[in-house]
Design an enzyme around this catalytic site. Structure first.
Site, PDB file in Angstrom:
ATOM      1  N   ARG A  55       0.836  -1.193   0.000  1.00  0.00           N
ATOM      2  CA  ARG A  55       0.000   0.000   0.000  1.00  0.00           C
ATOM      3  C   ARG A  55       0.873   1.245   0.000  1.00  0.00           C
ATOM      4  O   ARG A  55       1.728   1.414   0.856  1.00  0.00           O
ATOM      5  CB  ARG A  55      -0.929   0.001   1.226  1.00  0.00           C
ATOM      6  CG  ARG A  55      -1.874   1.177   1.248  1.00  0.00           C
ATOM      7  CD  ARG A  55      -3.021   0.979   2.199  1.00  0.00           C
ATOM      8  NE  ARG A  55      -2.593   0.806   3.584  1.00  0.00           N
ATOM      9  CZ  ARG A  55      -3.422   0.819   4.629  1.00  0.00           C
ATOM     10  NH1 ARG A  55      -4.710   0.950   4.409  1.00  0.00           N
ATOM     11  NH2 ARG A  55      -2.972   0.668   5.846  1.00  0.00           N
ATOM     12  N   THR A 104      -1.049   7.566  -1.205  1.00  0.00           N
ATOM     13  CA  THR A 104      -2.337   7.448  -1.903  1.00  0.00           C
ATOM     14  C   THR A 104      -3.253   6.404  -1.283  1.00  0.00           C
ATOM     15  O   THR A 104      -4.455   6.381  -1.575  1.00  0.00           O
ATOM     16  CB  THR A 104      -2.115   7.057  -3.367  1.00  0.00           C
ATOM     17  OG1 THR A 104      -1.549   5.742  -3.416  1.00  0.00           O
ATOM     18  CG2 THR A 104      -1.176   8.029  -4.054  1.00  0.00           C
ATOM     19  N   ASP A 153      -0.854  -3.199  12.477  1.00  0.00           N
ATOM     20  CA  ASP A 153      -0.381  -3.697  11.183  1.00  0.00           C
ATOM     21  C   ASP A 153      -0.138  -5.196  11.292  1.00  0.00           C
ATOM     22  O   ASP A 153       0.778  -5.638  11.987  1.00  0.00           O
ATOM     23  CB  ASP A 153       0.904  -2.976  10.785  1.00  0.00           C
ATOM     24  CG  ASP A 153       1.344  -3.318   9.374  1.00  0.00           C
ATOM     25  OD1 ASP A 153       1.637  -4.519   9.112  1.00  0.00           O
ATOM     26  OD2 ASP A 153       1.421  -2.421   8.525  1.00  0.00           O
ATOM     27  N   ASP A 192       3.424  -6.462  10.220  1.00  0.00           N
ATOM     28  CA  ASP A 192       4.461  -6.151  11.203  1.00  0.00           C
ATOM     29  C   ASP A 192       4.361  -7.045  12.426  1.00  0.00           C
ATOM     30  O   ASP A 192       5.380  -7.500  12.978  1.00  0.00           O
ATOM     31  CB  ASP A 192       4.352  -4.690  11.634  1.00  0.00           C
ATOM     32  CG  ASP A 192       4.929  -3.724  10.599  1.00  0.00           C
ATOM     33  OD1 ASP A 192       5.706  -4.188   9.732  1.00  0.00           O
ATOM     34  OD2 ASP A 192       4.606  -2.531  10.648  1.00  0.00           O
TER      35      ASP A 192
END
Length: 210
Positions: free
Chosen positions: A105, A109, A201, A204
């Site tokens: 990602r 944006t 996340d 992660d």
């Protein structure tokens, strides 16, 4: 709406999801929980596989029993977080093939960018289940499914652990023929595209790269 969203409220899944969300859960336990939840979800996501009768010999005589009717499965994790779900689903369906789609990602944006694509050669003969722990904006899932559709698989399902309402809306609008399986639908996305309350996340936390 042709598309269906299945929220799996099984007590075992919900129990494990609590520990998955906890910020104090370390990477080793987090990986184990993702795998276990994926296995339990796969049990439900394959509930509609068709069966056919076969005749076998038991120690006591002949029996007419059931086997899966020739359906071939492929699992396609979205790299990298989707890798955390692969061992769990393969524990249930060890004969399935595994493809990989790499998307990241763009943090400016929030749009997905493709960097890797390797699918089984016979994917057109297979029912595909796409794996990603989180359905946030829906961009990665939409793009991954669009990539897979170019190879004309028999069907596609999407399986995630936590979904945001915005992601579900975007995915079901873009791919109304794809069934979505998740363990929880959370409140919303925050201003940087993370699910709230979510679990942070997933990549992660799986790989310890916090």
């Amino acid at each position: 709406m042709e598309n269906k969203v299945f929220v799996m409220d099984h007590p075992l899944i919900q129990h494990k999801l609590t520990f998955l969300r906890d910020k104090n859960t370390g990477s080793k336990e987090f990986r184990a929980l993702v795998s276990e939840i994926a296995m339990l979800m796969c049990y439900e996501a394959t509930r509609d596989l068709p069966l056919q009768d076969v005749e076998i010999e038991t120690p006591m005589g002949k029996a007419t029993t059931k086997v899966i009717a020739g359906r071939k499965l492929a699992f396609v994790p979205i790299l990298r977080a989707g890798l955390g779900m692969v061992d769990g689903v393969l524990a249930l369906v060890p004969a399935a093939k595994v493809g990989h789609i790499g998307l990241y990602r763009d943090h400016q944006t929030l749009m997905p960018v493709e960097y890797y694509n390797k699918l089984p050669q016979d994917i057109s003969e297979r029912d595909v289940i796409v794996l990603d722990p989180m359905l946030a904006t829906g961009g990665s899932a939409i793009d991954a499914i669009s990539i897979i559709k170019r190879s004309n698989p028999k069907s596609i399902k999407f399986m995630c652990i936590i979904a945001a309402p915005e992601g579900i809306e975007a995915l079901t609008k873009a791919h109304p023929d794809v069934q979505v399986y998740c363990a929880a639908v959370d409140q919303k996305l925050n201003e940087i595209g993370y699910i709230v309350p979510g679990l942070g996340d997933a990549g992660d936390r799986i790989f310890g790269t916090l």
